[in-house]
Structures are given as C-alpha cells and as structure tokens.
Write a protein that holds these residues in place. Sequence first.
Motif, PDB file in Angstrom:
ATOM      1  N   THR A  64     -20.955  -9.481  60.532  1.00 23.91           N
ATOM      2  CA  THR A  64     -21.375 -10.470  61.528  1.00 23.91           C
ATOM      3  C   THR A  64     -21.714 -11.786  60.832  1.00 23.91           C
ATOM      4  O   THR A  64     -21.292 -12.857  61.275  1.00 23.91           O
ATOM      5  CB  THR A  64     -22.574  -9.948  62.337  1.00 23.91           C
ATOM      6  N   VAL A  94     -24.831  -5.061  66.436  1.00 23.77           N
ATOM      7  CA  VAL A  94     -23.566  -5.443  67.056  1.00 23.77           C
ATOM      8  C   VAL A  94     -22.722  -4.176  67.121  1.00 23.77           C
ATOM      9  O   VAL A  94     -22.477  -3.538  66.094  1.00 23.77           O
ATOM     10  CB  VAL A  94     -22.848  -6.541  66.242  1.00 23.77           C
ATOM     11  N   VAL A 100     -19.102 -11.434  69.823  1.00 23.70           N
ATOM     12  CA  VAL A 100     -20.127 -12.200  69.123  1.00 23.70           C
ATOM     13  C   VAL A 100     -19.799 -13.686  69.276  1.00 23.70           C
ATOM     14  O   VAL A 100     -18.683 -14.115  68.976  1.00 23.70           O
ATOM     15  CB  VAL A 100     -20.187 -11.826  67.625  1.00 23.70           C
ATOM     16  N   CYS A 122     -25.883 -16.006  65.894  1.00 18.44           N
ATOM     17  CA  CYS A 122     -24.879 -15.106  66.457  1.00 18.44           C
ATOM     18  C   CYS A 122     -25.530 -14.420  67.647  1.00 18.44           C
ATOM     19  O   CYS A 122     -26.663 -13.915  67.535  1.00 18.44           O
ATOM     20  CB  CYS A 122     -24.442 -14.052  65.444  1.00 18.44           C
ATOM     21  N   VAL A 124     -24.809 -11.881  71.330  1.00 13.12           N
ATOM     22  CA  VAL A 124     -23.961 -11.002  72.127  1.00 13.12           C
ATOM     23  C   VAL A 124     -24.532 -11.020  73.547  1.00 13.12           C
ATOM     24  O   VAL A 124     -25.713 -10.714  73.737  1.00 13.12           O
ATOM     25  CB  VAL A 124     -23.954  -9.561  71.568  1.00 13.12           C
TER      26      VAL A 124
END
Length: 155
Positions: A64, A94, A100, A122, A124
């Motif tokens: 990520t 994640v 993402v 980042c 989600v």
Amino acid sequence: MLELRTLHFEDLSVGMKDGLSKTISSQDVVGFAEITGDRNPIHLSEHFAARTPFGTRIAHGLYTAGLISAVLGTRLPGPGAIYMSQNLRFRAPVRIGDTVDVTVEVVELVPEKHRARLSCTCAVAGEVVLEGEAVVKVPSRADAGAHPGARSPNA
C-alpha cells in the motif's frame, strides 16, 4: 499505469495535490510476496487469514505504501524526484478487492535544498488506512540540463 508528469521545484506550490486509485488483486499481493520474500500467510493463505482478527487475506502494508511511491515518482513531483524520507502510520487493513485512493499533497517547500514535504494518505471507501509524510529532493530547472550521473553536493 500512470502517465508521467515531470515537475521541477519551481513548478511546485503548497497545496498542490495528485493521486491514483488502485484496486488490489490477489495477483498484486502474491507478486509483492515473491519480490520481497514476505510470505506471511496472512497475505497468502485464506485458510490462515480466516482465523485472524481480519477474517480474510490482507495486502502487505508496504505494498500500500508503494502506491505513494508511484505518485511521487510519476506525477507529483514525478521523474527525477529523489525520496529522502517517509514516515507511515498504518491505521486499517487493506483487503483483496479493496480500491485504495492515494492522495499526495505538497505541505512545505524548502527552496535552499530543493526539497518538498508532502502529506500522503491512502483511503478505502473514505476510511484512511495509511497516512504519513514524505520528503523528496526535486530537480530545479537549472539542474535539468545537468548530466544524469552528476551528484549534487547537497543531495
């Protein structure tokens, strides 16, 4: 794949943003494990991962984080930028299939060293899963004509 955009230090301003969105596949996670050697079964075995608090396989945290590197190296500031440092805070997992959304924002410019400090996030589905800051050295327009192998005394 992100289109390359090269910015010089003089092109940057505080508040500039760029980013990317990437849906994480099982193939991505397996490939990252092969490249790095991190074969933790929480990333590779659905059977193992089902017995963890996450209940399913999760992506490597540094995979990520690598998406941040993609933005820095291709878009903001882009080719020629040199990673100096990165701090990271992992806030949530994640999972395979998650999309993402990576956002990088210029928060400080240091003209005497041609460095930029960038906020990196980042998320989600709107939930922040990773956050941190990066410092990059950014070529100036004057450096653009220098030999690619030349070393700056302030690097």
